[in-house]
Structure formats: structure tokens, C-alpha cells
Design a protein around this motif. Structure first.
Motif, PDB file in Angstrom:
ATOM      1  N   TYR A 104       0.829  -1.204   0.000  1.00 38.84           N
ATOM      2  CA  TYR A 104       0.000   0.000   0.000  1.00 38.84           C
ATOM      3  C   TYR A 104       0.869   1.263   0.000  1.00 38.84           C
ATOM      4  CZ  TYR A 104      -3.359   3.413   1.940  1.00 38.84           C
ATOM      5  OH  TYR A 104      -4.136   4.529   2.170  1.00 38.84           O
ATOM      6  N   ALA A 105       1.901   1.250   0.840  1.00 40.52           N
ATOM      7  CA  ALA A 105       2.759   2.435   0.971  1.00 40.52           C
ATOM      8  C   ALA A 105       3.532   2.723  -0.309  1.00 40.52           C
ATOM      9  CB  ALA A 105       3.723   2.247   2.140  1.00 40.52           C
ATOM     10  N   THR A 106       4.038   1.670  -0.960  1.00 38.77           N
ATOM     11  CA  THR A 106       4.908   1.885  -2.123  1.00 38.77           C
ATOM     12  C   THR A 106       4.161   1.992  -3.444  1.00 38.77           C
ATOM     13  OG1 THR A 106       5.260  -0.514  -2.237  1.00 38.77           O
ATOM     14  CG2 THR A 106       6.903   0.788  -1.057  1.00 38.77           C
ATOM     15  N   ASN A 107       2.918   1.527  -3.491  1.00 38.85           N
ATOM     16  CA  ASN A 107       2.172   1.550  -4.751  1.00 38.85           C
ATOM     17  C   ASN A 107       1.023   2.554  -4.786  1.00 38.85           C
ATOM     18  OD1 ASN A 107       3.009  -0.861  -6.704  1.00 38.85           O
ATOM     19  ND2 ASN A 107       3.276  -1.532  -4.586  1.00 38.85           N
ATOM     20  N   LEU A 108       0.536   2.965  -3.613  1.00 35.54           N
ATOM     21  CA  LEU A 108      -0.588   3.899  -3.586  1.00 35.54           C
ATOM     22  C   LEU A 108      -0.227   5.209  -2.889  1.00 35.54           C
ATOM     23  CD1 LEU A 108      -3.588   4.145  -4.415  1.00 35.54           C
ATOM     24  CD2 LEU A 108      -4.176   3.390  -2.106  1.00 35.54           C
ATOM     25  N   LEU A 109       0.372   5.127  -1.719  1.00 35.59           N
ATOM     26  CA  LEU A 109       0.706   6.344  -0.993  1.00 35.59           C
ATOM     27  C   LEU A 109       1.746   7.187  -1.722  1.00 35.59           C
ATOM     28  CD1 LEU A 109       0.754   5.382   2.798  1.00 35.59           C
ATOM     29  CD2 LEU A 109      -1.013   6.575   1.488  1.00 35.59           C
ATOM     30  N   THR A 110       2.592   6.565  -2.522  1.00 31.71           N
ATOM     31  CA  THR A 110       3.545   7.341  -3.320  1.00 31.71           C
ATOM     32  C   THR A 110       2.803   8.301  -4.254  1.00 31.71           C
ATOM     33  OG1 THR A 110       3.630   5.387  -4.743  1.00 31.71           O
ATOM     34  CG2 THR A 110       5.492   5.737  -3.266  1.00 31.71           C
ATOM     35  N   HIS A 111       1.794   7.802  -4.953  1.00 27.38           N
ATOM     36  CA  HIS A 111       0.981   8.661  -5.826  1.00 27.38           C
ATOM     37  C   HIS A 111       0.242   9.709  -4.994  1.00 27.38           C
ATOM     38  CE1 HIS A 111       1.039   6.486  -9.826  1.00 27.38           C
ATOM     39  NE2 HIS A 111       1.645   5.623  -9.040  1.00 27.38           N
ATOM     40  N   PHE A 112      -0.326   9.274  -3.865  1.00 32.55           N
ATOM     41  CA  PHE A 112      -1.078  10.184  -2.995  1.00 32.55           C
ATOM     42  C   PHE A 112      -0.203  11.346  -2.533  1.00 32.55           C
ATOM     43  CE2 PHE A 112      -2.500  11.323   1.348  1.00 32.55           C
ATOM     44  CZ  PHE A 112      -3.810  11.702   1.088  1.00 32.55           C
ATOM     45  N   ASN A 113       0.983  11.049  -2.064  1.00 32.25           N
ATOM     46  CA  ASN A 113       1.890  12.102  -1.595  1.00 32.25           C
ATOM     47  C   ASN A 113       2.266  13.054  -2.719  1.00 32.25           C
ATOM     48  OD1 ASN A 113       1.959  11.016   1.011  1.00 32.25           O
ATOM     49  ND2 ASN A 113       3.750   9.742   0.582  1.00 32.25           N
ATOM     50  N   ALA A 114       2.565  12.490  -3.891  1.00 31.40           N
ATOM     51  CA  ALA A 114       2.961  13.335  -5.020  1.00 31.40           C
ATOM     52  C   ALA A 114       1.828  14.256  -5.448  1.00 31.40           C
ATOM     53  CB  ALA A 114       3.404  12.456  -6.186  1.00 31.40           C
ATOM     54  N   ILE A 115       0.610  13.726  -5.499  1.00 31.92           N
ATOM     55  CA  ILE A 115      -0.531  14.549  -5.904  1.00 31.92           C
ATOM     56  C   ILE A 115      -0.760  15.685  -4.904  1.00 31.92           C
ATOM     57  CG2 ILE A 115      -3.032  14.582  -6.271  1.00 31.92           C
ATOM     58  CD1 ILE A 115      -2.735  11.607  -7.190  1.00 31.92           C
ATOM     59  N   LYS A 116      -0.756  15.361  -3.615  1.00 33.85           N
ATOM     60  CA  LYS A 116      -1.029  16.382  -2.596  1.00 33.85           C
ATOM     61  C   LYS A 116      -0.041  17.540  -2.659  1.00 33.85           C
ATOM     62  CE  LYS A 116      -2.505  16.039   1.449  1.00 33.85           C
ATOM     63  NZ  LYS A 116      -2.561  15.805   2.928  1.00 33.85           N
ATOM     64  N   VAL A 117       1.217  17.227  -2.893  1.00 31.52           N
ATOM     65  CA  VAL A 117       2.248  18.264  -2.893  1.00 31.52           C
ATOM     66  C   VAL A 117       2.324  18.985  -4.245  1.00 31.52           C
ATOM     67  CG1 VAL A 117       4.737  18.680  -2.746  1.00 31.52           C
ATOM     68  CG2 VAL A 117       3.618  17.157  -1.097  1.00 31.52           C
ATOM     69  N   MET A 118       2.272  18.244  -5.329  1.00 30.81           N
ATOM     70  CA  MET A 118       2.592  18.831  -6.637  1.00 30.81           C
ATOM     71  C   MET A 118       1.398  19.439  -7.364  1.00 30.81           C
ATOM     72  SD  MET A 118       5.495  16.220  -8.103  1.00 30.81           S
ATOM     73  CE  MET A 118       7.010  15.958  -7.169  1.00 30.81           C
ATOM     74  N   LEU A 119       0.226  18.842  -7.245  1.00 29.39           N
ATOM     75  CA  LEU A 119      -0.923  19.363  -7.990  1.00 29.39           C
ATOM     76  C   LEU A 119      -1.217  20.824  -7.654  1.00 29.39           C
ATOM     77  CD1 LEU A 119      -3.126  18.687 -10.073  1.00 29.39           C
ATOM     78  CD2 LEU A 119      -4.560  17.892  -8.171  1.00 29.39           C
ATOM     79  N   PRO A 120      -1.245  21.216  -6.375  1.00 29.90           N
ATOM     80  CA  PRO A 120      -1.528  22.624  -6.078  1.00 29.90           C
ATOM     81  C   PRO A 120      -0.413  23.581  -6.508  1.00 29.90           C
ATOM     82  CG  PRO A 120      -1.853  21.228  -4.130  1.00 29.90           C
ATOM     83  CD  PRO A 120      -1.107  20.422  -5.137  1.00 29.90           C
ATOM     84  N   ARG A 121       0.779  23.059  -6.751  1.00 31.26           N
ATOM     85  CA  ARG A 121       1.924  23.906  -7.093  1.00 31.26           C
ATOM     86  C   ARG A 121       2.137  24.038  -8.603  1.00 31.26           C
ATOM     87  NH1 ARG A 121       2.981  21.858  -2.049  1.00 31.26           N
ATOM     88  NH2 ARG A 121       4.058  23.297  -0.606  1.00 31.26           N
TER      89      ARG A 121
END
Length: 235
Positions: A104-121
Motif C-alpha cells: 500500500y505504501a509503495t504503490n498507492l501512498l507514493t501517488h497520494f503524496n505526489a498529488i497532494k504536494v505537486m498538484l496545487p503547485r
């Protein structure tokens, strides 16, 4: 504006490398991102593709990667996330809760973290594209955990898109075709989509988001590369 600047995350994998090479060939300025500096050295071939080392394990790590990715070309206009960690093939009953949490951490949370940080920027006309797979809809033998993560990833992208109010857009591109990448050249069949063709398709989405409405898109064949689907996008 001038050339679009694309950050490719997971650029050392078959699909990520194909996106980076294909997008660069299509005229984008490309920053290849990955965890392994030694593997990223493959881009030191005079192509002009920049590199940045970092990971997506936490939002703090993603922010550091994002800030480093601004330097080569003065910013980032679009992000492609091709991050999926390999995991064991075994029946669900053989997995421990701790092992499944790691998947879960390496296949889903990686995308989740990237979206949260990068999409608004990203800039107002920017685009974030995550790469998914067809196993969201079927289960390979002893690989149910992969289908679980792909299905969850698809719903996550749909959720972010539904909640998004203005600003950069978000898509998931599901690769339904087999991909002819570096590790599969010797067994690839002619009808498989080339890894660099995935990059071409990503470029088409970035260039014309109104044609590729999504938020969930599917790439099923070589004939479809660079073209919108015929009524198959999933809201």
C-alpha cells in the motif's frame, strides 16, 4: 509560452523511461526523477534530459524533490507519475498485514503524496498524469494485491479530480496494452505499445486536455497513440 517542462517520476522504470524519452523526442523539456542516482545516470547521454534524485515516501520528501526539479529549466508545467513498486506473487491468504501495508505504501501512498504536494503547485494550465494498469479490472494468478492497488489508485485519481476546483488538471492513464519496454524487448510482440509511444500519448494529453477529458483515460493499442478514446473516458 515556450516548451512545456515535464517532470517524470519513476523515470528509471520501463514505462517512466519511455515517457521521458518519448516526451523529449516530442519536444518537451524533461526532468527525469527517481530514487537511484546511479540508475538516473543513464540519462547522461547528451540528450538534454535533466535528472533529479528523490522519493515519494512522505510529503516532506516530495516537496524536496519538487523544489529540486524547478532548477534545471526554471519550473515544471506537468508531472507524470510512473511509480509502481514490484511485489511478490502469492495468494492473498499468504500475505501478512505488515507486508500488505508495505504494498500500500509503495504503490498507492507514493501517488497520494505526489498529488497532494505537486498538484496545487503546478501552474493554472498545468497537468498531473498518473500511470495505472488494466489489472484494476482483472486479477492475475497470485497477484490479487496488484489489482487491489490499481483499483484503489483509479478511485483516488477520480476522487482528486472530483474535488478539484480550478487550477491544474489531473488524469490517470490506464495502460491496457502490454508495453514494449527495456526489459521486455526480446519477448515483445509487434502490436504491443512501445514505451516511447506512452510518452507520445502523455504529450498529447498535456497539449489538449479538453480532448482528453478523463479523469480516467485508457491506452489500449498502438493505433490509439496520440488520439482520444471513442467515448471510453471514465468520469
Amino acid at each position: 509560452m515556450g516548451q512545456k517542462r515535464l517532470l517524470v517520476l519513476g523515470a528509471c522504470g520501463d514505462i517512466g523511461q519511455g515517457i521521458a524519452r518519448g516526451a523529449h523526442a516530442a519536444g518537451l523539456q524533461v526532468i527525469a526523477g527517481g530514487r537511484n542516482a546511479e540508475r538516473l545516470a543513464r540519462y547522461e547521454d547528451g540528450s538534454g534530459i535533466a535528472t533529479v534524485v528523490g522519493d515519494l515516501s512522505t510529503e516532506e520528501a516530495v516537496l524536496q524533490l519538487w523544489e529540486a526539479a524547478q532548477r534545471p529549466f526554471g519550473g515544471v508545467d506537468a508531472v507524470a507519475i510512473a511509480v509502481n513498486a514490484p511485489n511478490a506473487a502469492k495468494a492473498l491468504m499468504e500475505w501478512s498485514a505488515e507486508e500488505m501495508a508495505g504494498v500500500y505504501a509503495t504503490n498507492l501512498l507514493t501517488h497520494f503524496n505526489a498529488i497532494k504536494v505537486m498538484l496545487p503547485r503546478l501552474p493554472e494550465d498545468g497537468m498531473l498524469i498518473g500511470i495505472g494498469g488494466g489489472t484494476a479490472d482483472f486479477i492475475l494468478a497470485r497477484m490479487a494485491q496488484l489489482s487491489m492497488m490499481q483499483a484503489a489508485q483509479r478511485m483516488m485519481y477520480r476522487g482528486f479530480a472530483k474535488e478539484r476546483q480550478g487550477g491544474a488538471q489531473i488524469r490517470e492513464l490506464m495502460l491496457i496494452s502490454m508495453i514494449n519496454g527495456e526489459r521486455k524487448r526480446e519477448i515483445a510482440e509487434p502490436h504491443w505499445v512501445m514505451d516511447t509511444e506512452v510518452g507520445q500519448h502523455v504529450c498529447a494529453i498535456i497539449a489538449d486536455p479538453e480532448t482528453f477529458k478523463g479523469p480516467i483515460l485508457r491506452l489500449e493499442s498502438r493505433e490509439q497513440v496520440g488520439k482520444p478514446e471513442a467515448g471510453k473516458s471514465i468520469a
